[in-house]
Enzyme design. Sequence first.
Site, mmCIF file in Angstrom:
data_model
loop_
_atom_site.group_PDB
_atom_site.id
_atom_site.type_symbol
_atom_site.label_atom_id
_atom_site.label_comp_id
_atom_site.label_asym_id
_atom_site.label_seq_id
_atom_site.Cartn_x
_atom_site.Cartn_y
_atom_site.Cartn_z
ATOM 1 N N LYS A 1 -3.005 -3.706 14.722
ATOM 2 C CA LYS A 1 -2.134 -3.109 13.699
ATOM 3 C C LYS A 1 -1.989 -1.601 13.915
ATOM 4 C CE LYS A 1 -1.867 -6.785 13.045
ATOM 5 N NZ LYS A 1 -2.552 -7.998 13.491
ATOM 6 N N SER B 1 -2.043 -15.400 26.005
ATOM 7 C CA SER B 1 -2.286 -15.559 24.556
ATOM 8 C C SER B 1 -1.950 -16.985 24.159
ATOM 9 C CB SER B 1 -1.432 -14.552 23.776
ATOM 10 O OG SER B 1 -0.085 -14.578 24.245
ATOM 11 N N HIS C 1 12.534 -1.790 -10.038
ATOM 12 C CA HIS C 1 13.781 -1.535 -9.316
ATOM 13 C C HIS C 1 13.842 -0.074 -8.869
ATOM 14 C CE1 HIS C 1 17.952 -1.791 -8.133
ATOM 15 N NE2 HIS C 1 18.161 -0.649 -8.769
HETATM 16 C C1 LIG Z 1 -5.430 -9.639 18.870
HETATM 17 C C2 LIG Z 1 -5.830 -10.320 17.593
HETATM 18 C C3 LIG Z 1 -5.237 -9.949 16.417
HETATM 19 C C4 LIG Z 1 -5.607 -10.567 15.230
HETATM 20 N N1 LIG Z 1 -4.985 -10.183 14.083
HETATM 21 C C5 LIG Z 1 -5.303 -10.789 12.926
HETATM 22 C C6 LIG Z 1 -4.696 -10.395 11.720
HETATM 23 O O1 LIG Z 1 -3.853 -9.492 11.687
HETATM 24 N N2 LIG Z 1 -5.050 -11.016 10.578
HETATM 25 C C7 LIG Z 1 -5.968 -12.037 10.580
HETATM 26 O O2 LIG Z 1 -6.248 -12.586 9.517
HETATM 27 N N3 LIG Z 1 -6.580 -12.430 11.714
HETATM 28 C C8 LIG Z 1 -6.267 -11.827 12.879
HETATM 29 N N4 LIG Z 1 -6.906 -12.203 14.034
HETATM 30 C C9 LIG Z 1 -7.913 -13.264 13.953
HETATM 31 C C10 LIG Z 1 -9.255 -12.689 13.450
HETATM 32 O O3 LIG Z 1 -9.650 -11.657 14.316
HETATM 33 C C11 LIG Z 1 -10.299 -13.773 13.389
HETATM 34 O O4 LIG Z 1 -9.829 -14.870 12.641
HETATM 35 C C12 LIG Z 1 -11.574 -13.238 12.755
HETATM 36 O O5 LIG Z 1 -12.080 -12.161 13.474
HETATM 37 C C13 LIG Z 1 -12.633 -14.328 12.655
HETATM 38 O O6 LIG Z 1 -13.775 -13.803 12.061
HETATM 39 P P1 LIG Z 1 -15.225 -14.393 12.374
HETATM 40 O O7 LIG Z 1 -16.163 -13.617 11.530
HETATM 41 O O8 LIG Z 1 -15.205 -15.856 12.257
HETATM 42 O O9 LIG Z 1 -15.475 -14.089 13.918
HETATM 43 P P2 LIG Z 1 -15.397 -12.767 14.800
HETATM 44 O O10 LIG Z 1 -14.575 -11.730 14.189
HETATM 45 O O11 LIG Z 1 -15.053 -13.228 16.167
HETATM 46 O O12 LIG Z 1 -16.877 -12.207 14.790
HETATM 47 C C14 LIG Z 1 -17.934 -12.859 15.397
HETATM 48 C C15 LIG Z 1 -19.002 -11.841 15.709
HETATM 49 O O13 LIG Z 1 -20.192 -12.534 16.064
HETATM 50 C C16 LIG Z 1 -20.768 -11.888 17.177
HETATM 51 N N5 LIG Z 1 -21.611 -12.909 17.840
HETATM 52 C C17 LIG Z 1 -21.221 -14.037 18.460
HETATM 53 N N6 LIG Z 1 -22.298 -14.742 18.859
HETATM 54 C C18 LIG Z 1 -23.372 -14.032 18.481
HETATM 55 C C19 LIG Z 1 -24.765 -14.235 18.597
HETATM 56 N N7 LIG Z 1 -25.269 -15.334 19.160
HETATM 57 N N8 LIG Z 1 -25.586 -13.283 18.106
HETATM 58 C C20 LIG Z 1 -25.106 -12.156 17.525
HETATM 59 N N9 LIG Z 1 -23.787 -11.925 17.379
HETATM 60 C C21 LIG Z 1 -22.944 -12.850 17.848
HETATM 61 C C22 LIG Z 1 -19.590 -11.430 17.995
HETATM 62 O O14 LIG Z 1 -19.980 -10.406 18.897
HETATM 63 C C23 LIG Z 1 -18.681 -10.928 16.889
HETATM 64 O O15 LIG Z 1 -18.985 -9.592 16.561
HETATM 65 C C24 LIG Z 1 -6.586 -11.578 15.228
HETATM 66 C C25 LIG Z 1 -7.213 -11.947 16.413
HETATM 67 C C26 LIG Z 1 -6.846 -11.322 17.585
HETATM 68 C C27 LIG Z 1 -7.548 -11.719 18.855
HETATM 69 N N1 LIG Z 2 -1.472 -11.682 12.336
HETATM 70 C C1 LIG Z 2 -2.452 -12.569 12.449
HETATM 71 O O1 LIG Z 2 -2.916 -13.152 11.493
HETATM 72 C C2 LIG Z 2 -3.023 -12.857 13.789
HETATM 73 C C3 LIG Z 2 -2.716 -12.044 14.872
HETATM 74 C C4 LIG Z 2 -3.219 -12.386 16.105
HETATM 75 C C5 LIG Z 2 -4.045 -13.498 16.244
HETATM 76 N N2 LIG Z 2 -4.331 -14.255 15.180
HETATM 77 C C6 LIG Z 2 -5.165 -15.461 15.322
HETATM 78 O O2 LIG Z 2 -5.607 -15.579 16.651
HETATM 79 C C7 LIG Z 2 -5.377 -16.899 17.108
HETATM 80 C C8 LIG Z 2 -5.017 -16.896 18.545
HETATM 81 O O3 LIG Z 2 -3.726 -16.300 18.756
HETATM 82 P P1 LIG Z 2 -2.798 -16.794 19.920
HETATM 83 O O4 LIG Z 2 -1.506 -16.131 19.790
HETATM 84 O O5 LIG Z 2 -3.563 -16.728 21.184
HETATM 85 O O6 LIG Z 2 -2.674 -18.345 19.605
HETATM 86 P P2 LIG Z 2 -1.548 -19.183 18.850
HETATM 87 O O7 LIG Z 2 -2.156 -20.496 18.611
HETATM 88 O O8 LIG Z 2 -0.964 -18.423 17.719
HETATM 89 O O9 LIG Z 2 -0.370 -19.310 19.934
HETATM 90 C C9 LIG Z 2 -0.597 -19.829 21.205
HETATM 91 C C10 LIG Z 2 0.750 -20.204 21.791
HETATM 92 O O10 LIG Z 2 0.555 -20.471 23.165
HETATM 93 C C11 LIG Z 2 1.277 -21.634 23.516
HETATM 94 N N3 LIG Z 2 0.642 -22.192 24.706
HETATM 95 C C12 LIG Z 2 -0.539 -22.828 24.803
HETATM 96 N N4 LIG Z 2 -0.796 -23.160 26.082
HETATM 97 C C13 LIG Z 2 0.244 -22.698 26.816
HETATM 98 C C14 LIG Z 2 0.553 -22.703 28.204
HETATM 99 N N5 LIG Z 2 -0.269 -23.248 29.098
HETATM 100 N N6 LIG Z 2 1.717 -22.145 28.610
HETATM 101 C C15 LIG Z 2 2.567 -21.568 27.717
HETATM 102 N N7 LIG Z 2 2.321 -21.548 26.390
HETATM 103 C C16 LIG Z 2 1.170 -22.083 25.951
HETATM 104 C C17 LIG Z 2 1.184 -22.497 22.273
HETATM 105 O O11 LIG Z 2 2.201 -23.480 22.254
HETATM 106 C C18 LIG Z 2 1.343 -21.457 21.177
HETATM 107 O O12 LIG Z 2 2.668 -21.235 20.830
HETATM 108 C C19 LIG Z 2 -4.265 -17.451 16.253
HETATM 109 O O13 LIG Z 2 -4.557 -18.799 15.970
HETATM 110 C C20 LIG Z 2 -4.297 -16.658 15.008
HETATM 111 O O14 LIG Z 2 -4.921 -17.399 14.012
HETATM 112 C C21 LIG Z 2 -3.819 -13.955 13.954
#
Ligand SMILES: Cc1cc2nc3c(=O)[nH]c(=O)nc-3n(C[C@H](O)[C@H](O)[C@H](O)COP(=O)(O)OP(=O)(O)OC[C@H]3O[C@@H](n4cnc5c(N)ncnc54)[C@H](O)[C@@H]3O)c2cc1C
Ligand SMILES: NC(=O)c1ccc[n+]([C@@H]2O[C@H](COP(=O)([O-])OP(=O)(O)OC[C@H]3O[C@@H](n4cnc5c(N)ncnc54)[C@H](O)[C@@H]3O)[C@@H](O)[C@H]2O)c1
Length: 475
Positions: A58, A279, A454
């Site tokens: 973000k 991704s 508004h």
């Molecule tokens: C690029 C990107 C953008 C995203 N944007 C959004 C968004 O805008 N809004 C949204 O809702 N979601 C978003 N997500 C998804 C969101 O990041 C995840 O759903 C969320 O972080 C999950 O939270 P969690 O606590 O389950 O796991 P995580 O955030 O993955 O945290 C797990 C933690 O556990 C630690 N860990 C793992 N194993 C161990 C262990 N054995 N011992 C100690 N520590 C350990 C890891 O190092 C990590 O710090 C995004 C994801 C990505 C990749």
């Molecule tokens: N704004 C947010 O809330 C936010 C932002 C980023 C990530 N996330 C979380 O992170 C997760 C992972 O994000 P993501 O974008 O990697 O997954 P995603 O599940 O959103 O999208 C993956 C896409 O890749 C396609 N795909 C899969 N295999 C493929 C292949 N071999 N070739 C071409 N296309 C293929 C799928 O059909 C799908 O459209 C999401 O499930 C989401 O929950 C959330």
Amino acid sequence: MSQNFDVVVIGGGPGGYIAAIRAAQLGFKVACIDEWKNAQGGPAPGGTCTNVGCIPSKALLQSSEHYEHAGKHFAEHGISVSGLGLDVAKMLGRKDQVVKQNNDGILYLFKKNKVSFFHGRGSFVKQAEGGWEIAVAGDKPETLVGKHVIVATGSNARALPGVPFDEERVLSNDGALRIPDVPKKLALIGSGVIGLEMGSVWRRLGAEVTVLEALPTFLGAVDEQIAKEAKKAFDKQGLKIELGVKVGEVKAGAKGVKIAYTNAKGEAQSLDVDRLIVSIGRVPNTNGLNTAAVGLQLDERGAIVVDADCRTNLANVWAVGDVVRGPMLAHKAEEEGVAVAERIAGQHGHVNFNTIPWVIYTHPEIAWVGRTEQQLKADGVKYKAGTFPFLANGRARALGDTTGMVKFLADAATDEILGVHIVGPMASELISEAVVAMEFRASSEDIARICHAHPSLSEATKEAALAVDKRTLNF
Ligand SMILES: Cc1cc2nc3c(=O)[nH]c(=O)nc-3n(C[C@H](O)[C@H](O)[C@H](O)COP(=O)(O)OP(=O)(O)OC[C@H]3O[C@@H](n4cnc5c(N)ncnc54)[C@H](O)[C@@H]3O)c2cc1C
Ligand SMILES: NC(=O)c1ccc[n+]([C@@H]2O[C@H](COP(=O)([O-])OP(=O)(O)OC[C@H]3O[C@@H](n4cnc5c(N)ncnc54)[C@H](O)[C@@H]3O)[C@@H](O)[C@H]2O)c1
């Protein structure tokens, strides 16, 4: 010597750190273990979300939007800009600073709530007297015993088979957030949430971006009408999205990546890019947790098996967030963390999966809650629909941001809101009203009768609710 706790949380992402804080608020003695390291090797709690997910993405979306506005849209407001420049290193530095503020904030919250933080990897050892023995391998090896254990170990990016991430040319979300200079050509495989958000960042900064998606439909989980509107906007911006492709050989070299694929017509294609972001979804992470030592049950995807209350197959071991079933969203993880802490305290924590909002932070933003029109049709539910375009909203016109609409879906007989879908400005904020309404099982008439300020974008929400009854006032 082991240290005993009422609750040991493994993982300090949104699921874990929020569970730890809520458990501490409820009077428990709590430990939270997290292994994430910052650039200096120090602790960086907050998980994927804070370090390489929600927060840094973000930050870059915001910076890149400013750049695009300055270059392309200020002129409409009579503001001319000359000598517009881009300092990617500074932009990435700001993003890192935002991440650090969040890491530090969580460490502060742990102190404030008296949560003991352990920096290192937690793994199951055995069931011991008084709970579960957890080893912490880190700066200082420790043994903890938790009466209850909450596993919140998150997820990792899924790689293409045979194409490992090198974070130089083939990037996961981690590398995608720290590309040192704007690539001339960038490809993304997967047009899901990350593909669209990260593709938008680098397109705005000047890269020629191609997104290759396997499915023939764009954003299949999104309401079709909304997805179509969003696709039109992305096409106009020059984000090239190819649907129905089959990715073949991916060859990464020192200078770039060559991607062979077949397009929707079955024609062989080849794409040469400077960098590739993969991704294609994420996989639950139980690496190093030593689940086998205690028999913690995993499903075929590697997710920890839990019931509706986040209980695993082991007594007093719970799991939340990305490592279990359900949407991989930070707020879903947080809600599960709170609910589990409350259940441990004998309360009735609950997560309503029907009212979890989704947001895609592109421009226009896409946000929704509840069921889509195609889901309602498939479920055989009789519904009424109402839409209102931002083009007819005064605030949107003043902003110069009129793409998109708000769409309401309500039960044909009872008028209860079944889904709200938004594509347009600040959809991420507007969706909250719909979430509250659905949580209180409101009707579309309830929203239609509420006074909205508004001029505000939220008037489009009210008007879409009025549209369900075919009585919009401004369209
Ligand atoms: C690029 C990107 C953008 C995203 N944007 C959004 C968004 O805008 N809004 C949204 O809702 N979601 C978003 N997500 C998804 C969101 O990041 C995840 O759903 C969320 O972080 C999950 O939270 P969690 O606590 O389950 O796991 P995580 O955030 O993955 O945290 C797990 C933690 O556990 C630690 N860990 C793992 N194993 C161990 C262990 N054995 N011992 C100690 N520590 C350990 C890891 O190092 C990590 O710090 C995004 C994801 C990505 C990749
Ligand atoms: N704004 C947010 O809330 C936010 C932002 C980023 C990530 N996330 C979380 O992170 C997760 C992972 O994000 P993501 O974008 O990697 O997954 P995603 O599940 O959103 O999208 C993956 C896409 O890749 C396609 N795909 C899969 N295999 C493929 C292949 N071999 N070739 C071409 N296309 C293929 C799928 O059909 C799908 O459209 C999401 O499930 C989401 O929950 C959330």
